[in-house]
Enzyme design. Structure first.
Site, PDB file in Angstrom:
ATOM      1  N   LYS A   8      -3.543  37.054 -21.690  1.00 12.45           N
ATOM      2  CA  LYS A   8      -3.989  37.829 -21.208  1.00 12.45           C
ATOM      3  C   LYS A   8      -4.780  38.578 -21.925  1.00 12.45           C
ATOM      4  CE  LYS A   8       0.293  40.723 -21.736  1.00 12.45           C
ATOM      5  NZ  LYS A   8       1.039  39.704 -21.598  1.00 12.45           N
ATOM      6  N   ARG A  82       3.830  49.121 -21.646  1.00 12.59           N
ATOM      7  CA  ARG A  82       4.942  47.630 -21.437  1.00 12.59           C
ATOM      8  C   ARG A  82       6.175  48.633 -21.243  1.00 12.59           C
ATOM      9  NH1 ARG A  82       2.318  44.115 -25.444  1.00 12.59           N
ATOM     10  NH2 ARG A  82       2.923  41.926 -24.756  1.00 12.59           N
ATOM     11  N   ARG A 122       0.293  27.144 -28.250  1.00  9.97           N
ATOM     12  CA  ARG A 122      -0.155  28.074 -28.608  1.00  9.97           C
ATOM     13  C   ARG A 122       0.922  27.917 -30.232  1.00  9.97           C
ATOM     14  NH1 ARG A 122      -0.088  33.672 -27.095  1.00  9.97           N
ATOM     15  NH2 ARG A 122       1.687  34.412 -28.339  1.00  9.97           N
ATOM     16  N   ARG A 128       2.218  32.469 -35.845  1.00 13.61           N
ATOM     17  CA  ARG A 128       2.341  34.157 -35.802  1.00 13.61           C
ATOM     18  C   ARG A 128       4.026  33.622 -35.352  1.00 13.61           C
ATOM     19  NH1 ARG A 128       0.416  36.864 -30.074  1.00 13.61           N
ATOM     20  NH2 ARG A 128       2.554  37.496 -30.020  1.00 13.61           N
ATOM     21  N   ARG A 139      11.162  37.005 -25.780  1.00 14.61           N
ATOM     22  CA  ARG A 139       9.835  38.176 -25.400  1.00 14.61           C
ATOM     23  C   ARG A 139      10.129  37.456 -24.269  1.00 14.61           C
ATOM     24  NH1 ARG A 139       5.823  35.170 -28.895  1.00 14.61           N
ATOM     25  NH2 ARG A 139       4.691  36.668 -28.015  1.00 14.61           N
TER      26      ARG A 139
HETATM   27  P1  ADP Z   1       2.335  38.467 -26.200  1.00 17.36           P
HETATM   28  O1  ADP Z   1       2.281  39.049 -24.973  1.00 17.36           O
HETATM   29  O2  ADP Z   1       2.679  36.639 -26.665  1.00 17.36           O
HETATM   30  O3  ADP Z   1       3.648  38.933 -26.041  1.00 17.36           O
HETATM   31  P2  ADP Z   1       1.378  40.500 -27.957  1.00 17.36           P
HETATM   32  O4  ADP Z   1       0.311  40.164 -29.033  1.00 17.36           O
HETATM   33  O5  ADP Z   1       0.797  41.296 -26.514  1.00 17.36           O
HETATM   34  O6  ADP Z   1       2.210  39.166 -27.309  1.00 17.36           O
HETATM   35  O7  ADP Z   1       2.329  41.571 -28.567  1.00 17.36           O
HETATM   36  C1  ADP Z   1       3.161  40.918 -29.603  1.00 17.36           C
HETATM   37  C2  ADP Z   1       4.520  42.116 -30.258  1.00 17.36           C
HETATM   38  O8  ADP Z   1       3.522  42.932 -30.131  1.00 17.36           O
HETATM   39  C3  ADP Z   1       5.187  42.051 -28.770  1.00 17.36           C
HETATM   40  O9  ADP Z   1       6.403  41.154 -28.978  1.00 17.36           O
HETATM   41  C4  ADP Z   1       5.810  43.310 -29.690  1.00 17.36           C
HETATM   42  O10 ADP Z   1       6.999  43.437 -30.207  1.00 17.36           O
HETATM   43  C5  ADP Z   1       4.884  44.085 -29.784  1.00 17.36           C
HETATM   44  N1  ADP Z   1       3.765  45.096 -28.727  1.00 17.36           N
HETATM   45  C6  ADP Z   1       2.626  44.744 -28.494  1.00 17.36           C
HETATM   46  N2  ADP Z   1       2.697  45.936 -27.167  1.00 17.36           N
HETATM   47  C7  ADP Z   1       3.420  46.411 -27.460  1.00 17.36           C
HETATM   48  C8  ADP Z   1       4.097  47.245 -26.792  1.00 17.36           C
HETATM   49  N3  ADP Z   1       2.785  47.922 -26.121  1.00 17.36           N
HETATM   50  N4  ADP Z   1       5.305  48.261 -26.527  1.00 17.36           N
HETATM   51  C9  ADP Z   1       6.055  47.840 -27.560  1.00 17.36           C
HETATM   52  N5  ADP Z   1       5.617  46.104 -28.164  1.00 17.36           N
HETATM   53  C10 ADP Z   1       4.815  46.253 -28.567  1.00 17.36           C
END
Ligand code: ADP
Length: 187
Positions: A8, A82, A122, A128, A139
């Protein structure tokens, strides 16, 4: 939309350039706040490190502020919404702005082990804290239980476009641009 590891972030950056809009990644905003040790960052870090979602009220307020900024007249939302609650709030935010979604793109990668392998790769470079194998697996579970249920909502609204997320970055990008141009001719 798409599970962790679907690509994404990579594709959303390219897409935002393609449409000349802002790239709004909730994960990136959270990570920037963690790096800057803001109050928001301190709150978010506890959840992120455990592979959990940050509470809706925190995330929703942040997106509401970000979408009100002048450069967000056109935007790609990456990693939001989400949860079902976030869908409702996003509807409200957009209604308040007189804006709407043109399309919801799903990057489809059905093979969970493929996703986990991508993320472990990654992890070697990302630094991270949430890129350890246990957290990565968690996740995936959270995505399946909390976020996959949003897909039928957007499908019913006629907004969902599924794109095969398996292939090179360029191949997937080509599919996304083609799907977008077909779904939203003016973009
Ligand atoms: P990935 O797509 O690899 O899970 P992201 O960088 O999109 O990683 O998100 C990393 C973390 O940030 C998530 O695991 C969550 O803890 C938090 N996060 C991101 N977007 C949201 C969201 N819309 N609602 C709640 N938590 C979020």
């Amino acid at each position: 939309m798409g599970p962790p590891g679907a690509g994404k972030g990579t594709q959303a950056v390219a897409l935002s350039e393609h449409i000349g809009g802002a790239h709004i990644s909730t994960g990136d905003i959270f990570r920037a706040n963690v790096a800057n040790e803001t109050e928001l960052g301190k709150t978010a870090k506890k959840y992120m490190d455990a592979g959990q979602y940050v509470p809706d009220e925190v995330t929703n307020a942040m997106v509401r502020d970000r979408l009100a900024e002048p450069d967000a007249a056109a935007f790609v939302l990456d990693g939001y919404p989400r949860t079902a609650e976030q869908v409702t709030v996003l509807d409200d935010i957009l209604a308040g702005l007189g804006a709407s979604l043109d399309v919801v793109l799903e990057l489809v990668v059905a093979d969970r082990e493929e996703l986990i392998q991508r993320m472990l790769k990654r992890a070697e470079t990302s630094g991270r804290a949430d890129d350890t194998e246990d957290v990565i697996r968690h996740r995936q579970d959270v995505y399946a239980s909390e976020t996959a249920v949003l897909l039928p909502i957007y499908r019913e609204r006629g907004l969902l476009v599924e794109v095969d997320g398996v292939g090179t970055i360029d191949e997937v990008q080509g599919r996304i641009f083609a799907a977008l141009d077909a779904a939203v001719p003016q973009a």
